[in-house]
Structures are given as structure tokens and as C-alpha cells.
Design an enzyme around this catalytic site. Sequence first.
Site, PDB file in Angstrom:
ATOM      1  N   TYR A  33       2.281   7.972 -11.972  1.00  0.00           N
ATOM      2  CA  TYR A  33       1.086   7.944 -11.604  1.00  0.00           C
ATOM      3  C   TYR A  33      -0.131   6.111 -12.134  1.00  0.00           C
ATOM      4  O   TYR A  33       0.175   5.170 -11.961  1.00  0.00           O
ATOM      5  CB  TYR A  33       0.497   8.495 -10.585  1.00  0.00           C
ATOM      6  CG  TYR A  33      -0.555   7.921  -9.867  1.00  0.00           C
ATOM      7  CD1 TYR A  33       0.237   7.413  -8.452  1.00  0.00           C
ATOM      8  CD2 TYR A  33      -1.956   8.581  -9.648  1.00  0.00           C
ATOM      9  CE1 TYR A  33      -1.050   7.549  -7.389  1.00  0.00           C
ATOM     10  CE2 TYR A  33      -2.709   7.470  -8.827  1.00  0.00           C
ATOM     11  CZ  TYR A  33      -2.292   6.725  -7.440  1.00  0.00           C
ATOM     12  OH  TYR A  33      -3.094   6.653  -6.771  1.00  0.00           O
ATOM     13  N   ALA A  34      -0.755   6.574 -12.928  1.00  0.00           N
ATOM     14  CA  ALA A  34      -1.292   6.032 -14.558  1.00  0.00           C
ATOM     15  C   ALA A  34      -0.034   5.070 -14.368  1.00  0.00           C
ATOM     16  O   ALA A  34      -0.906   3.236 -14.578  1.00  0.00           O
ATOM     17  CB  ALA A  34      -1.879   6.356 -15.500  1.00  0.00           C
ATOM     18  N   ALA A  35       0.545   5.072 -15.144  1.00  0.00           N
ATOM     19  CA  ALA A  35       1.345   3.838 -15.726  1.00  0.00           C
ATOM     20  C   ALA A  35       1.750   2.586 -14.376  1.00  0.00           C
ATOM     21  O   ALA A  35       1.709   1.272 -15.081  1.00  0.00           O
ATOM     22  CB  ALA A  35       2.543   4.395 -16.263  1.00  0.00           C
TER      23      ALA A  35
ATOM     24  N   LYS B 297       0.554   1.934 -11.589  1.00  0.00           N
ATOM     25  CA  LYS B 297      -1.005   1.995 -10.757  1.00  0.00           C
ATOM     26  C   LYS B 297      -1.641   0.391 -11.864  1.00  0.00           C
ATOM     27  O   LYS B 297      -1.733  -0.228 -11.884  1.00  0.00           O
ATOM     28  CB  LYS B 297      -1.918   2.593 -11.064  1.00  0.00           C
ATOM     29  CG  LYS B 297      -1.195   3.199  -9.769  1.00  0.00           C
ATOM     30  CD  LYS B 297      -0.916   2.278  -8.275  1.00  0.00           C
ATOM     31  CE  LYS B 297      -0.670   2.939  -6.942  1.00  0.00           C
ATOM     32  NZ  LYS B 297      -0.969   2.910  -5.840  1.00  0.00           N
TER      33      LYS B 297
ATOM     34  N   ASN C 198       1.378  -1.093  -0.229  1.00  0.00           N
ATOM     35  CA  ASN C 198      -0.448   0.557   0.518  1.00  0.00           C
ATOM     36  C   ASN C 198       0.773   1.332  -0.060  1.00  0.00           C
ATOM     37  O   ASN C 198       0.432   2.708   1.189  1.00  0.00           O
ATOM     38  CB  ASN C 198      -1.427  -0.036   0.850  1.00  0.00           C
ATOM     39  CG  ASN C 198      -1.790   0.987   1.229  1.00  0.00           C
ATOM     40  OD1 ASN C 198      -2.258   1.220   0.278  1.00  0.00           O
ATOM     41  ND2 ASN C 198      -1.817   1.959   2.518  1.00  0.00           N
TER      42      ASN C 198
END
Length: 269
Positions: free
Chosen positions: A163-165, A167, A96
Site C-alpha cells: 500500500y505504501a509503495a 500510494k 479513488n
Amino acid sequence: MHDLTGKIALIIGLGQASPDGWGIGSAIAVLLARQGAIIFGGNRSTDSAEITRQRIQAEGGTCDVMQTDATSSTSVKALVAACLAKHGRIDILINNVGKSEAGNLGDMDEAVWDAQVSLNLKSVYLACHNVLPIMERQGGGGSVVSVSSIAGLRYIGKPQVGYAATKAAIIHAMKTSAVTYAGKNVRLNTVVPGLMDTPYTEQLAVRYGAGEKRDEYMRMRDRQVPMGRMGDAWDVAHAVLFLVSDEARYITGQEIVVDGGITASTGKP
């Protein structure tokens, strides 16, 4: 249901940004402890981790925490070794750790990109790299749950390519690894939160100013959700609890999206 009595749960990223409210990592740790798990946590800040530890101990649970740099091989190895030294096994691993930085491929600084990959993705690799062999050889196998984001599934209204890539990569790393570990009684799954109202969200709101502007930011996030409101840390924690429990013993390589309907929506009612 969801009895975790005696299970050893290693949680990386269980700190609480504020003593008020609930962050995702803290809620996960407390909920697993309530179900009987013994918590061993690693966190960048021991002060924020201490908030979670005190919450668990106040309810009669067991929790140890230690300072951990989730991007450092040495630090993660030390965390895993300390957990093993104390408890002799690791039944549950929760990843996390994550942070979003703004930017597109054309304007994001290379150092920011590297930091995003390190924090959001390398941290998952290091944790799994050190824990999966333990789960594989111990009796009873184990369960890994990584926390991703709907930013890894679709564009959510702001440029955050790193962040998108990363995640998105987490989801695929869990899915593909789940296949190779399925015969070893080790399950790997992902929880994919949408817009959540947490202490970290409050920090984001502050960046946009105080007073009415802060309130408008929060209302704007609520309006983006088809259910009309953001979720909270407990919505994520309950999904995690299900996936690590015996009730999910035949579930691996999957993702549970906890987003109030955003990723199913076209943006129109």
C-alpha cells in the site's frame, strides 16, 4: 466559487460501503454534483455505487453508474466509452480506488504484492491511459485528481509495504505526468488523506473486536493526530473540489495533504 456547472466528472471508486456515514468516494461525487458537475461513475460493486447515485439524484443532481473493474483494461475502456457516448467529453477524472494489506517485503506473499500493485496503482494508470488522450484533444483540457495516502509519504505505524509503495508511486506519477501535460491544459494533482473516520474505518475497527476494544481503536487513531481527531470524507472531498475547480487553474503537479498535521509531526507535542 468552485462552479462546476456542466462539467462531466468521471469518478472511479464512488461506492459507499454502508448507507450510513460517508465514504471518500461518495462524498467527492456528491460535493462535485452539488457544484453543478454531471457525474458518471465506475465502481466494483453497483450496489454500493447505487447508494451514491441515489444521494445525488435526491438532491436534484445527475449521476450514472456502471460496474467497473478498475484493474481491467477492458472494463475501464468500456466505462470511458460509455461516458463519452452519453456526454461527449470528460472534464474531470477522479481516481479513488485502493485497499491496504498488511505485510513487509520479507513476509508479504507475492500474490498479495501483485494484487496491491494492480488495485492501487494499475487502476490509476488504466484510467489516465484512457482519459488523458480525450482531455488532450477536446477543447478546454481537463483535470485529474488521484487519491493517495500519507502512507505514501511516511511510515504510519503498521507494516503495509504494498500500500505504501503504490500510494507513493501515485503521487510521483501525477507529478511527473503533470509536467508533460501542462502545455495541453490538462492538470494532474493528488490529494493525500491521513487518518479518516469513514465506514471503511469502522470495518477496520470491527476486525479488532467489538465493544470497548473497538472504541479504543478509534480513540487510538484520534490520539495519533496532532489536531486530536480523525478527519472525515468531507475534508478530502473539499480538497478535491478545489483542485478540479477553475480557482486552481494554475496548480498542477502538486499534492494537498489532508491529515490534521500527522506528517508534519515528530509524534511529540
